[in-house]
Scaffold this motif. Structure first.
Motif, PDB file in Angstrom:
ATOM      1  N   THR A 241      -9.109   1.224   7.500  1.00  0.00           N
ATOM      2  CA  THR A 241      -8.144   1.601   6.277  1.00  0.00           C
ATOM      3  C   THR A 241      -7.605   3.194   5.371  1.00  0.00           C
ATOM      4  O   THR A 241      -6.337   3.784   5.822  1.00  0.00           O
TER       5      THR A 241
ATOM      6  N   ALA B 224      -3.945   4.610   6.693  1.00  0.00           N
ATOM      7  CA  ALA B 224      -3.431   6.012   5.020  1.00  0.00           C
ATOM      8  C   ALA B 224      -3.366   6.961   5.453  1.00  0.00           C
ATOM      9  O   ALA B 224      -2.281   8.127   5.100  1.00  0.00           O
TER      10      ALA B 224
ATOM     11  N   ALA C 261      -0.370   8.560   3.437  1.00  0.00           N
ATOM     12  CA  ALA C 261      -0.491   8.307   2.020  1.00  0.00           C
ATOM     13  C   ALA C 261      -2.026   9.433   1.264  1.00  0.00           C
ATOM     14  O   ALA C 261      -2.305   9.096   0.296  1.00  0.00           O
ATOM     15  N   LEU C 262      -2.767   9.514   2.898  1.00  0.00           N
ATOM     16  CA  LEU C 262      -4.289  10.116   2.593  1.00  0.00           C
ATOM     17  C   LEU C 262      -4.596  11.933   3.504  1.00  0.00           C
ATOM     18  O   LEU C 262      -4.001  10.960   4.844  1.00  0.00           O
TER      19      LEU C 262
ATOM     20  N   LEU D 287      -5.192   6.243  -2.513  1.00  0.00           N
ATOM     21  CA  LEU D 287      -5.296   5.858  -1.286  1.00  0.00           C
ATOM     22  C   LEU D 287      -5.697   3.848  -2.611  1.00  0.00           C
ATOM     23  O   LEU D 287      -5.184   3.126  -2.129  1.00  0.00           O
TER      24      LEU D 287
ATOM     25  N   PHE E 297      -1.577   2.841  -1.976  1.00  0.00           N
ATOM     26  CA  PHE E 297      -1.812   2.433  -0.354  1.00  0.00           C
ATOM     27  C   PHE E 297      -2.553   0.518  -0.087  1.00  0.00           C
ATOM     28  O   PHE E 297      -2.201   0.394   0.714  1.00  0.00           O
TER      29      PHE E 297
ATOM     30  N   GLY F  60      -1.495  -1.579   2.487  1.00  0.00           N
ATOM     31  CA  GLY F  60      -1.590  -0.998   4.059  1.00  0.00           C
ATOM     32  C   GLY F  60      -3.619  -1.569   3.614  1.00  0.00           C
ATOM     33  O   GLY F  60      -3.306  -0.835   4.834  1.00  0.00           O
TER      34      GLY F  60
END
Length: 402
Positions: free
Chosen positions: A136, A140, A145-146, A188, A191, A195
């Protein structure tokens, strides 16, 4: 053509049945693969398996199964771990998690371990596998996203958690106190709903699809090139399974049982046999192996209970009773007597209801009260006679109220 699949928290049997026509069993524990292989299925797939407090499925039973011509596959969880360890002997691994174990990128069993509910709860996962957390975080990062640095830090925090505590709410809370920027934690959290990666489930589905494709027509038995050595450890595993297994109809040709069926004592004896079977199962689940003092105690108890003056008389008594496997019989007797002590109070508590279910309670109660009216006078006042039962306390629905 039969296929057996061991699964639980990784993928529910109801969902797995949509992918493969197979017999779905609970997570595998020690002896379960051997027990399944006795039915001579064409293949066995291991997804989930027990460990820690329950003895894990052993390497020897997998090797034995393949030696009997059974194809054995593993993926996603315990199956991936065992497949990586036994790939050189022919066990087939499937999926990204298996590949990571096989390449040496993963080596710890806590990578796939999760806490989960009981069978009645569908083995519902109560924590997140480390392989899923890592997948995960990488997803991300790939989605932007991260940041990679935050992903690595979160991975380190998750890895330090004990597997039963490993879940996203705890991970995010700890991250806030360990230097992960609040913006990254929030990213996170946003997400996760869409996600989150369940790599274990993905690998399990891949296993089921592969087995569906492989086993559609005639299949040759699994070929192996190793010599299976029947070690003491293996004989212990095999012996436990064989002793706990009761073949259908095993008692039908026993002359003593056939004669018993013609008497009034058959129902009571069968209840006793059921209690014995359940006691042996309780002892098996507790992982108890009677030896030494426990076996000496049971020998003395049998001599005392059967009126045998000396232990030497026990051998002839056992022979008269048709006991062939003396050691197995004494071990079972020790287990039963241990469970009787352990669950004695529970049995006493259930005895009145047992008598009610057999219809013996009323007559025994009335005889006891009639024999000692003075002693039971005060107690009798606390009981309602059959003709004094209050109508409002009698269930009028078709359900049994407990």
């Amino acid at each position: 053509m039969s296929i057996y699949i061991f699964t639980g928290p990784t993928i529910a049997a109801t969902e797995a049945k949509e992918q493969l026509d197979a017999v779905f069993l609970p997570p595998a524990a020690q002896g379960d693969v051997y027990r399944a292989a006795l039915d001579r299925p064409v293949a066995i797939g291991i997804i989930d398996g027990y460990f820690e407090r329950t003895p894990s499925v052993s390497h020897k039973e997998i090797l034995w199964a393949m030696g009997q011509g059974v194809h054995v596959f593993g993926a996603a969880s315990m199956g991936a771990l065992r497949a990586a360890e036994l790939s050189a002997f022919g066990m087939e691994g499937v999926g990204a998690i298996y590949d990571a174990y096989a390449r040496g990128e993963l080596d710890a069993d806590d990578e796939v371990a999760v806490a989960h509910g009981a069978a009645e709860d569908g083995y519902r996962p109560m924590s997140e596998a480390m392989v899923n957390v890592r997948a995960t975080l990488r997803a991300a990062e790939a989605a932007g996203a991260l940041p990679a640095a935050a992903g690595e830090r979160l991975e380190q925090i998750a890895k330090r958690l004990f597997y039963t505590d490993r879940c996203y709410p705890i991970l995010l809370r700890l991250a806030a106190g360990q230097g992960v920027p609040a913006a990254d934690i929030g990213a996170l959290r946003a997400f996760l709903p869409e996600g989150r990666v369940d790599q274990k489930r993905t690998d399990a589905l891949e296993l089921l699809r592969l087995m569906r494709e492989r086993f559609t027509g005639r299949v040759e038995p699994k070929p192996v090139r190793y010599h299976f050595e029947a070690t003491d450890a293996w004989e212990h595993i095999r012996g436990k399974v064989d002793r706990s297994a009761v073949a259908p109809g095993a008692c039908r040709t026993d002359p003593a049982v056939e004669e018993l069926k013609r008497s009034e004592g058959y129902a009571a004896a069968r209840c006793g046999a059921l209690a014995r079977a359940l006691a042996l199962e309780v002892a098996r689940r507790q992982g108890r192996t009677p030896e030494g003092e426990a076996l000496r105690d049971v020998v003395e108890a049998l001599c005392r209970d059967r009126g045998l003056a000396e232990k030497a008389e026990l051998a002839s008594w056992l022979a008269r009773q048709g006991v062939i496997e003396v050691e197995r019989f004494l071990e079972d007797e020790a287990q039963v007597r241990w469970v009787e002590i352990l669950y004695g109070p529970d049995a006493d508590r259930c005895l009145p209801d047992h008598l009610r279910s057999t219809g013996e309670y009323a007559s025994l109660r009335d005889r006891a009260l009639a024999r000692a009216p003075r002693e039971h006078g005060s107690a009798r006042a606390g009981h309602l006679r059959d003709d004094e039962v209050e109508p409002s306390r009698v269930p009028v629905t078709g359900r049994v109220e407990r």
